[in-house]
Design a protein around this motif. Structure first.
Motif, PDB file in Angstrom:
ATOM      1  N   ASP A   1      38.868  43.895  50.984  1.00 44.40           N
ATOM      2  CA  ASP A   1      39.853  44.176  49.942  1.00 44.40           C
ATOM      3  C   ASP A   1      41.250  44.051  50.535  1.00 44.40           C
ATOM      4  O   ASP A   1      41.521  44.548  51.635  1.00 44.40           O
TER       5      ASP A   1
ATOM      6  N   TYR B   1      41.724  36.960  39.961  1.00 41.29           N
ATOM      7  CA  TYR B   1      42.763  37.631  39.176  1.00 41.29           C
ATOM      8  C   TYR B   1      43.131  38.969  39.823  1.00 41.29           C
ATOM      9  O   TYR B   1      42.441  39.971  39.630  1.00 41.29           O
ATOM     10  N   PRO B   2      44.210  38.981  40.595  1.00 43.65           N
ATOM     11  CA  PRO B   2      44.575  40.227  41.284  1.00 43.65           C
ATOM     12  C   PRO B   2      45.049  41.300  40.323  1.00 43.65           C
ATOM     13  O   PRO B   2      45.616  41.013  39.266  1.00 43.65           O
ATOM     14  N   GLN B   3      44.786  42.558  40.693  1.00 46.92           N
ATOM     15  CA  GLN B   3      45.375  43.676  39.965  1.00 46.92           C
ATOM     16  C   GLN B   3      46.848  43.781  40.355  1.00 46.92           C
ATOM     17  O   GLN B   3      47.246  43.436  41.459  1.00 46.92           O
TER      18      GLN B   3
ATOM     19  N   GLN C   1      32.066  43.871  48.498  1.00 48.63           N
ATOM     20  CA  GLN C   1      32.810  44.459  49.603  1.00 48.63           C
ATOM     21  C   GLN C   1      31.926  44.661  50.823  1.00 48.63           C
ATOM     22  O   GLN C   1      30.792  45.108  50.715  1.00 48.63           O
TER      23      GLN C   1
ATOM     24  N   ASP D   1      34.505  40.626  45.565  1.00 47.91           N
ATOM     25  CA  ASP D   1      33.418  40.771  44.603  1.00 47.91           C
ATOM     26  C   ASP D   1      32.264  41.561  45.226  1.00 47.91           C
ATOM     27  O   ASP D   1      31.610  42.358  44.559  1.00 47.91           O
TER      28      ASP D   1
ATOM     29  N   ARG E   1      43.600  53.093  43.946  1.00 48.73           N
ATOM     30  CA  ARG E   1      42.781  52.030  43.356  1.00 48.73           C
ATOM     31  C   ARG E   1      41.477  51.781  44.108  1.00 48.73           C
ATOM     32  O   ARG E   1      40.471  51.421  43.495  1.00 48.73           O
TER      33      ARG E   1
ATOM     34  N   ARG F   1      42.835  35.918  48.983  1.00 43.43           N
ATOM     35  CA  ARG F   1      41.582  35.439  48.381  1.00 43.43           C
ATOM     36  C   ARG F   1      40.589  35.005  49.451  1.00 43.43           C
ATOM     37  O   ARG F   1      39.379  35.228  49.310  1.00 43.43           O
TER      38      ARG F   1
ATOM     39  N   THR G   1      36.376  36.455  38.163  1.00 44.60           N
ATOM     40  CA  THR G   1      36.070  37.297  39.314  1.00 44.60           C
ATOM     41  C   THR G   1      37.306  38.091  39.704  1.00 44.60           C
ATOM     42  O   THR G   1      38.435  37.728  39.385  1.00 44.60           O
ATOM     43  N   LYS G   2      37.068  39.181  40.428  1.00 48.43           N
ATOM     44  CA  LYS G   2      38.188  40.001  40.891  1.00 48.43           C
ATOM     45  C   LYS G   2      39.051  39.240  41.878  1.00 48.43           C
ATOM     46  O   LYS G   2      40.257  39.490  41.998  1.00 48.43           O
TER      47      LYS G   2
ATOM     48  N   VAL H   1      43.802  42.313  45.622  1.00 50.05           N
ATOM     49  CA  VAL H   1      42.711  41.353  45.461  1.00 50.05           C
ATOM     50  C   VAL H   1      41.455  42.007  46.026  1.00 50.05           C
ATOM     51  O   VAL H   1      41.327  42.188  47.241  1.00 50.05           O
ATOM     52  N   GLU H   2      40.547  42.384  45.139  1.00 52.87           N
ATOM     53  CA  GLU H   2      39.317  43.052  45.558  1.00 52.87           C
ATOM     54  C   GLU H   2      38.204  42.035  45.788  1.00 52.87           C
ATOM     55  O   GLU H   2      38.079  41.040  45.073  1.00 52.87           O
TER      56      GLU H   2
END
Length: 300
Positions: A63, A6-8, A30, A28, A106, A55, A2-3, A25-26
């Motif tokens: 986000d 795992y952060p961008q 929003q 899943d 982003r 998280r 999941t987003k 950290v987005e």
């Protein structure tokens, strides 16, 4: 995968040539009613330390991006006598806008709330003085103005003395040991000089400033929340009130979290603070519009 898990990672390039990561950290799913959040770390605390906070917020549809202060965590800024400046102005005037730009690239055009921990909240307040239309609010957790009169008894006296001693130490060595702030590592001398000015006299004008920060702060009207952690001697209620007092025209709220979560440790067990953050956002901001500035809010 999941987003949230795992952060961008986005590398921010600073004007002095150093880099620092922005961790995004987005959610899943929003929640479009809520703004994005930019988290500003406390002194000598790396960005990754706040991933549990990000998280937890992302699990509620928010986000979140976490930036790294120069000289902390994975920043490549080298602290020393030959280092470029990395004080409050460089953070508020250069680094926060850089992080907001990366968030916009982003996440798209979004309204943003700054969430600052300790010194990170001070930097967030100073950024408000620049009236960035993307920023619609500030949340300060375990945060304070270091002005010595906001601290009781001997601690206030020690802060007054530190405001005199630490700048001299920084000039000699190019840094101040983090132990003076209950932390590890080294703190850039330029950052400590700005801290000392605020701790000693309450002067809100940092060195090398390109604007009148005091005048800018007087005109801020976006809402601000301070969350005081019970038994947090580093950020007592009086010091948190002094932080909010830097925004005399803004609607401000102070809340006491009754559990002694710790000045830093709250970020590893963030459920109570996250609940307060979300409740305040829903109550004070409601449905938000991307890029709305103070004048537009007043007309809404």
């Amino acid at each position: 995968m999941t987003k949230i898990e795992y952060p961008q990672r986005v590398e921010l390039q600073h004007s002095d040539g150093s880099t620092s990561p922005l961790l995004i950290v987005e959610a899943d799913q929003q929640d479009g009613r809520r703004p994005a959040i930019l988290l500003l770390p406390g002194i000598a605390v790396g960005a990754r330390y706040y991933l549990p906070v990000a998280r937890a917020l992302a699990a509620e549809g928010v986000d979140v991006a976490i930036t790294e202060l120069r000289g902390q965590g994975e920043s490549t800024y080298r602290i020393g006598r030959r280092s470029g400046p990395a004080g409050y102005h460089e953070s508020a005037g250069e680094d926060v806008p850089l992080a907001l730009d990366a968030m916009e690239q982003r996440l798209g055009c979004r309204s943003v709330v700054l969430l600052g921990h300790s010194m990170g909240a001070q930097i967030g307040v100073y950024h408000l003085a620049r009236h960035d239309p993307r920023v619609i609010g500030l949340i300060a957790v375990a945060a304070q103005s270091p002005f010595h009169r906001g601290f009781p008894g001997s601690l206030g006296t020690k802060l007054r003395a530190a405001s005199i001693i630490l700048p001299t130490l920084g000039r000699l060595s190019g840094h101040v040991p983090g132990q003076f702030f209950g932390a590890e590592g080294r703190i850039p001398a330029s950052r400590v000089r700005d801290w000392s000015r605020l701790a000693g006299s309450g002067d809100m004008q940092p060195a090398r400033a390109d604007i009148d920060y005091r005048a800018g702060l007087a005109r801020v009207t976006v809402p601000a929340l301070a969350v005081v952690i019970a038994d947090d001697q580093l950020a007592p209620a009086g010091a948190a009130r002094n932080l909010l007092a830097m925004l005399p025209s803004a609607p401000t709220t102070l809340e006491l979290e009754p559990e002694a979560l710790g000045h830093n440790a709250w970020a590893r067990r963030p459920a109570e603070v996250v609940a307060r953050v979300l409740a305040w956002i829903d109550r004070e901001l409601g449905a938000v519009t991307p890029g709305r500035d103070d004048d537009e809010e007043a007309d809404a």
